[in-house]
Scaffold this active site. Structure first.
Site, PDB file in Angstrom:
ATOM      1  N   THR A  98      37.869  14.082 -13.218  1.00  0.00           N
ATOM      2  CA  THR A  98      39.045  13.786 -14.045  1.00  0.00           C
ATOM      3  C   THR A  98      40.078  14.902 -13.838  1.00  0.00           C
ATOM      4  O   THR A  98      39.876  15.812 -13.042  1.00  0.00           O
ATOM      5  CB  THR A  98      38.666  13.688 -15.538  1.00  0.00           C
ATOM      6  OG1 THR A  98      38.211  14.980 -15.989  1.00  0.00           O
ATOM      7  CG2 THR A  98      37.574  12.670 -15.782  1.00  0.00           C
ATOM      8  N   LYS A 127      38.453  22.196 -11.534  1.00  0.00           N
ATOM      9  CA  LYS A 127      38.431  23.662 -11.605  1.00  0.00           C
ATOM     10  C   LYS A 127      38.275  24.205 -13.021  1.00  0.00           C
ATOM     11  O   LYS A 127      37.771  25.319 -13.215  1.00  0.00           O
ATOM     12  CB  LYS A 127      39.732  24.214 -11.004  1.00  0.00           C
ATOM     13  CG  LYS A 127      39.841  24.000  -9.534  1.00  0.00           C
ATOM     14  CD  LYS A 127      41.254  23.687  -9.090  1.00  0.00           C
ATOM     15  CE  LYS A 127      41.511  22.191  -9.080  1.00  0.00           C
ATOM     16  NZ  LYS A 127      42.786  21.792  -8.484  1.00  0.00           N
ATOM     17  N   GLU A 151      31.585  22.983  -5.160  1.00  0.00           N
ATOM     18  CA  GLU A 151      32.210  23.537  -3.949  1.00  0.00           C
ATOM     19  C   GLU A 151      33.693  23.162  -3.854  1.00  0.00           C
ATOM     20  O   GLU A 151      34.517  23.962  -3.393  1.00  0.00           O
ATOM     21  CB  GLU A 151      31.446  23.032  -2.714  1.00  0.00           C
ATOM     22  CG  GLU A 151      31.937  23.582  -1.400  1.00  0.00           C
ATOM     23  CD  GLU A 151      31.854  25.102  -1.303  1.00  0.00           C
ATOM     24  OE1 GLU A 151      30.763  25.647  -1.461  1.00  0.00           O
ATOM     25  OE2 GLU A 151      32.896  25.752  -1.057  1.00  0.00           O
ATOM     26  N   VAL A 154      37.351  25.157  -5.105  1.00  0.00           N
ATOM     27  CA  VAL A 154      38.195  26.080  -4.339  1.00  0.00           C
ATOM     28  C   VAL A 154      38.264  25.581  -2.898  1.00  0.00           C
ATOM     29  O   VAL A 154      37.235  25.318  -2.270  1.00  0.00           O
ATOM     30  CB  VAL A 154      37.630  27.521  -4.365  1.00  0.00           C
ATOM     31  CG1 VAL A 154      38.503  28.460  -3.532  1.00  0.00           C
ATOM     32  CG2 VAL A 154      37.523  28.032  -5.788  1.00  0.00           C
ATOM     33  N   GLY A 208      48.355  13.006  -1.961  1.00  0.00           N
ATOM     34  CA  GLY A 208      47.124  13.236  -2.738  1.00  0.00           C
ATOM     35  C   GLY A 208      46.778  14.703  -2.895  1.00  0.00           C
ATOM     36  O   GLY A 208      45.658  15.035  -3.274  1.00  0.00           O
ATOM     37  N   GLU A 211      48.281  18.216  -8.257  1.00  0.00           N
ATOM     38  CA  GLU A 211      47.616  17.937  -9.530  1.00  0.00           C
ATOM     39  C   GLU A 211      48.384  16.835 -10.259  1.00  0.00           C
ATOM     40  O   GLU A 211      49.555  16.573  -9.955  1.00  0.00           O
ATOM     41  CB  GLU A 211      47.596  19.208 -10.400  1.00  0.00           C
ATOM     42  CG  GLU A 211      46.780  20.327  -9.824  1.00  0.00           C
ATOM     43  CD  GLU A 211      45.320  19.934  -9.582  1.00  0.00           C
ATOM     44  OE1 GLU A 211      44.650  19.536 -10.531  1.00  0.00           O
ATOM     45  OE2 GLU A 211      44.871  20.012  -8.430  1.00  0.00           O
ATOM     46  N   ASP A 222      47.038  26.753 -11.008  1.00  0.00           N
ATOM     47  CA  ASP A 222      45.917  26.227 -10.208  1.00  0.00           C
ATOM     48  C   ASP A 222      45.280  27.362  -9.394  1.00  0.00           C
ATOM     49  O   ASP A 222      44.047  27.491  -9.355  1.00  0.00           O
ATOM     50  CB  ASP A 222      46.436  25.116  -9.277  1.00  0.00           C
ATOM     51  CG  ASP A 222      45.343  24.522  -8.414  1.00  0.00           C
ATOM     52  OD1 ASP A 222      44.546  23.735  -8.933  1.00  0.00           O
ATOM     53  OD2 ASP A 222      45.275  24.878  -7.216  1.00  0.00           O
ATOM     54  N   LYS A 226      41.426  29.288  -9.433  1.00  0.00           N
ATOM     55  CA  LYS A 226      40.615  29.504  -8.221  1.00  0.00           C
ATOM     56  C   LYS A 226      40.294  30.982  -8.036  1.00  0.00           C
ATOM     57  O   LYS A 226      39.199  31.333  -7.582  1.00  0.00           O
ATOM     58  CB  LYS A 226      41.341  28.920  -7.012  1.00  0.00           C
ATOM     59  CG  LYS A 226      41.407  27.397  -7.057  1.00  0.00           C
ATOM     60  CD  LYS A 226      42.390  26.825  -6.061  1.00  0.00           C
ATOM     61  CE  LYS A 226      42.382  25.306  -6.083  1.00  0.00           C
ATOM     62  NZ  LYS A 226      43.484  24.708  -5.328  1.00  0.00           N
TER      63      LYS A 226
HETATM   64  N1  LIG Z   1      43.256  15.927  -4.808  1.00  0.00           N
HETATM   65  C1  LIG Z   1      42.871  17.095  -4.298  1.00  0.00           C
HETATM   66  O1  LIG Z   1      43.249  17.491  -3.187  1.00  0.00           O
HETATM   67  C2  LIG Z   1      41.938  17.966  -5.071  1.00  0.00           C
HETATM   68  C3  LIG Z   1      41.637  17.698  -6.376  1.00  0.00           C
HETATM   69  N2  LIG Z   1      40.801  18.516  -7.063  1.00  0.00           N
HETATM   70  C4  LIG Z   1      40.469  18.223  -8.450  1.00  0.00           C
HETATM   71  O2  LIG Z   1      39.705  17.032  -8.459  1.00  0.00           O
HETATM   72  C5  LIG Z   1      39.962  16.278  -9.651  1.00  0.00           C
HETATM   73  C6  LIG Z   1      40.368  14.864  -9.268  1.00  0.00           C
HETATM   74  O3  LIG Z   1      41.494  14.940  -8.433  1.00  0.00           O
HETATM   75  P1  LIG Z   1      42.260  13.600  -7.978  1.00  0.00           P
HETATM   76  O4  LIG Z   1      41.299  12.512  -7.775  1.00  0.00           O
HETATM   77  O5  LIG Z   1      43.180  14.004  -6.903  1.00  0.00           O
HETATM   78  O6  LIG Z   1      43.080  13.321  -9.296  1.00  0.00           O
HETATM   79  P2  LIG Z   1      43.703  11.912  -9.765  1.00  0.00           P
HETATM   80  O7  LIG Z   1      44.783  12.267 -10.714  1.00  0.00           O
HETATM   81  O8  LIG Z   1      44.009  11.067  -8.583  1.00  0.00           O
HETATM   82  O9  LIG Z   1      42.478  11.229 -10.513  1.00  0.00           O
HETATM   83  C7  LIG Z   1      41.998  11.631 -11.733  1.00  0.00           C
HETATM   84  C8  LIG Z   1      41.478  10.380 -12.409  1.00  0.00           C
HETATM   85  O10 LIG Z   1      40.816  10.779 -13.585  1.00  0.00           O
HETATM   86  C9  LIG Z   1      41.136   9.864 -14.607  1.00  0.00           C
HETATM   87  N3  LIG Z   1      40.996  10.536 -15.880  1.00  0.00           N
HETATM   88  C10 LIG Z   1      41.702  11.578 -16.341  1.00  0.00           C
HETATM   89  N4  LIG Z   1      41.259  11.955 -17.558  1.00  0.00           N
HETATM   90  C11 LIG Z   1      40.226  11.124 -17.851  1.00  0.00           C
HETATM   91  C12 LIG Z   1      39.364  10.995 -18.969  1.00  0.00           C
HETATM   92  N5  LIG Z   1      39.468  11.780 -20.030  1.00  0.00           N
HETATM   93  N6  LIG Z   1      38.436  10.017 -18.926  1.00  0.00           N
HETATM   94  C13 LIG Z   1      38.329   9.179 -17.870  1.00  0.00           C
HETATM   95  N7  LIG Z   1      39.123   9.261 -16.798  1.00  0.00           N
HETATM   96  C14 LIG Z   1      40.061  10.221 -16.788  1.00  0.00           C
HETATM   97  C15 LIG Z   1      42.569   9.437 -14.319  1.00  0.00           C
HETATM   98  O11 LIG Z   1      42.873   8.179 -14.905  1.00  0.00           O
HETATM   99  C16 LIG Z   1      42.577   9.413 -12.811  1.00  0.00           C
HETATM  100  O12 LIG Z   1      42.292   8.132 -12.295  1.00  0.00           O
HETATM  101  C17 LIG Z   1      41.035  17.061 -10.403  1.00  0.00           C
HETATM  102  O13 LIG Z   1      40.427  17.846 -11.381  1.00  0.00           O
HETATM  103  C18 LIG Z   1      41.667  17.937  -9.324  1.00  0.00           C
HETATM  104  O14 LIG Z   1      42.156  19.161  -9.848  1.00  0.00           O
HETATM  105  C19 LIG Z   1      40.199  19.602  -6.479  1.00  0.00           C
HETATM  106  C20 LIG Z   1      40.437  19.904  -5.183  1.00  0.00           C
HETATM  107  C21 LIG Z   1      41.384  19.139  -4.368  1.00  0.00           C
HETATM  108  N1  LIG Z   2      46.407  20.532  -6.224  1.00  0.00           N
HETATM  109  C1  LIG Z   2      45.458  21.354  -5.546  1.00  0.00           C
HETATM  110  C2  LIG Z   2      44.295  20.506  -5.137  1.00  0.00           C
HETATM  111  C3  LIG Z   2      43.108  21.294  -4.874  1.00  0.00           C
HETATM  112  O1  LIG Z   2      42.620  22.074  -5.682  1.00  0.00           O
HETATM  113  C4  LIG Z   2      46.085  21.962  -4.304  1.00  0.00           C
HETATM  114  O2  LIG Z   2      47.159  21.515  -3.922  1.00  0.00           O
HETATM  115  O3  LIG Z   2      45.496  22.902  -3.751  1.00  0.00           O
END
Ligand SMILES: NC(=O)C1=CN([C@@H]2O[C@H](COP(=O)(O)OP(=O)(O)OC[C@H]3O[C@@H](n4cnc5c(N)ncnc54)[C@H](O)[C@@H]3O)[C@@H](O)[C@H]2O)C=CC1
Ligand SMILES: N[C@@H](CC=O)C(=O)O
EC number: 1.1.1.3
Length: 345
Positions: A98, A127, A151, A154, A208, A211, A222, A226
């Protein structure tokens, strides 16, 4: 063959990429890894909850049109009842993906606690829980004989935490410094190409990388999370996030990026943890104009890189994707592999 049942909490970009990997590539994964994966529960704010103990048809849920939800499907509900799904599903592993909440870690922190307390392993890319309560959650996992793996918290799928913990275990690490946010690194490059800040943010969102609230990327919070994670997981020092001085890239203009380039410099948002000779440890997040000769100056786009300054090896730099849906889904897979190699269930 071993099979791990998964509950996906949050079904956004990263979790969908994991589901696509399972849908499209399970035969290869089974052959190479020796286990199979099945999704038995999904919850998401936009979709509601879906509990199907015999396995969810991923092709069906991935093809759902925008605006549709799980109500009307067997085991489906309009509400995202995360706590119930975490506790009641028969999943072996809860996948927490989430939104990251940089202030409180919630609700992800509660999701992780509930999952571990109900005897499930947790893998997460979120994170917040790791930076704010990593030690508590690791202890909770130990008490319940389960694993807490993160993993992807970060550098996305680039294996940096586990690498430092295992491959650098015998060295003393004096400092860790790196480009730890793919979005801001991408944006700095696009500002240099002449884009306005908002346009560059839009691109990073579409790709994608960003955040849900991109101010976390460009404002530095962010990277601050990290840095706190690296300090604790790699250098063994807990630094409360609010004690890490943080400046983002919001004040850097395209003209400044161009002017720096003309002088052979590159603006980079750096996160740093340093152990001083007196044993004190200092952490900070700030943009720095690096000379071309600096090893991190040439790291561009959503690529991240981190340099460990060690006593026995000198500098060791790890570089790779720092953001992206598929890349981050790989981090979740690598966590599941770590659980399997640690004995699985
Ligand atoms: N996208 C990236 O490159 C990276 C993302 N992350 C982390 O991974 C996680 C997911 O990232 P993404 O998929 O890109 O984000 P996203 O915004 O695409 O997806 C998050 C999903 O979680 C759902 N959500 C949010 N709060 C919720 C809740 N309380 N209950 C149920 N569903 C909920 C949202 O509706 C959304 O579909 C985030 O915490 C992000 O910081 C970490 C590293 C890289
Ligand atoms: N929004 C973050 C996603 C990974 O943590 C980034 O851009 O590095």
């Amino acid at each position: 063959m071993r099979c791990y049942d998964l509950a996906l909490i949050g079904f956004g970009g990263v979790a969908r990429a994991l589901a696509e990997l399972i849908r499209d590539d399970s035969a290869r994964l089974e052959a190479t890894l020796g286990f199979s994966l099945r999704v038995v529960a999904i919850t998401d704010l936009n979709l509601g909850s879906l509990l199907q103990p015999e396995g969810i048809d991923l092709a069906e849920v991935l093809a759902m049109p925008r605006g549709a939800n799980f109500s009307g499907m067997p085991g489906g509900d309009r509400d995202a009842d995360n706590e119930r799904v975490i506790r009641e599903s028969a999943a072996d592993i809860v996948v927490e993906a989430t939104f990251t909440n940089p202030a409180t870690g919630e609700p992800a922190l509660s999701h992780v606690r509930s999952a571990l307390q109900s005897g499930k392993h947790v893998v997460t890319t979120n994170k917040g829980p790791v930076a704010l309560a990593g030690a508590e959650l690791a202890e909770l996992a130990g008490v319940h004989g389960r694993r807490f793996e993160f993993e992807g918290a970060v550098m996305s799928g680039t294996p940096v935490i586990r690498f430092a913990q295992t491959q650098l275990a015998g060295t003393r690490i004096a400092s860790v410094t790196g480009i730890l946010n793919g979005t801001s690194n991408y944006i700095l490059g696009r500002l240099g190409d002449g884009l306005a800040l908002q346009e560059a943010i839009g691109e990073a969102q579409a790709l994608g990388y960003a955040e849900a609230d991109p101010t976390a990327d460009i404002g530095g919070s962010d990277v601050r999370l990290k840095v706190a994670i690296l300090a604790e997981q790699v250098m063994g020092v807990r630094i409360p996030v609010e004690q890490i001085p943080t400046t983002g890239i919001t004040e850097i203009t395209g003209a400044e990026v161009t002017a720096a380039a003309a002088e052979g410099k590159r603006w980079k948002l750096l996160g740093t943890v340093e152990r001083h000779e007196d044993g004190t440890v200092e952490a900070r997040v700030a943009p720095v104009a690096l000379g071309e000769e600096h090893p991190l100056a040439g790291v561009s786009g959503a690529t991240n890189a981190v340099t460990f300054d060690t006593d026995l090896l000198g500098q060791v730099t790890v570089s790779g994707p720092g953001a992206g849906r598929v890349e981050t889904a790989y981090a979740l897979l690598s966590d599941i592999i770590a659980i399997d190699r640690a004995g699985g269930r």
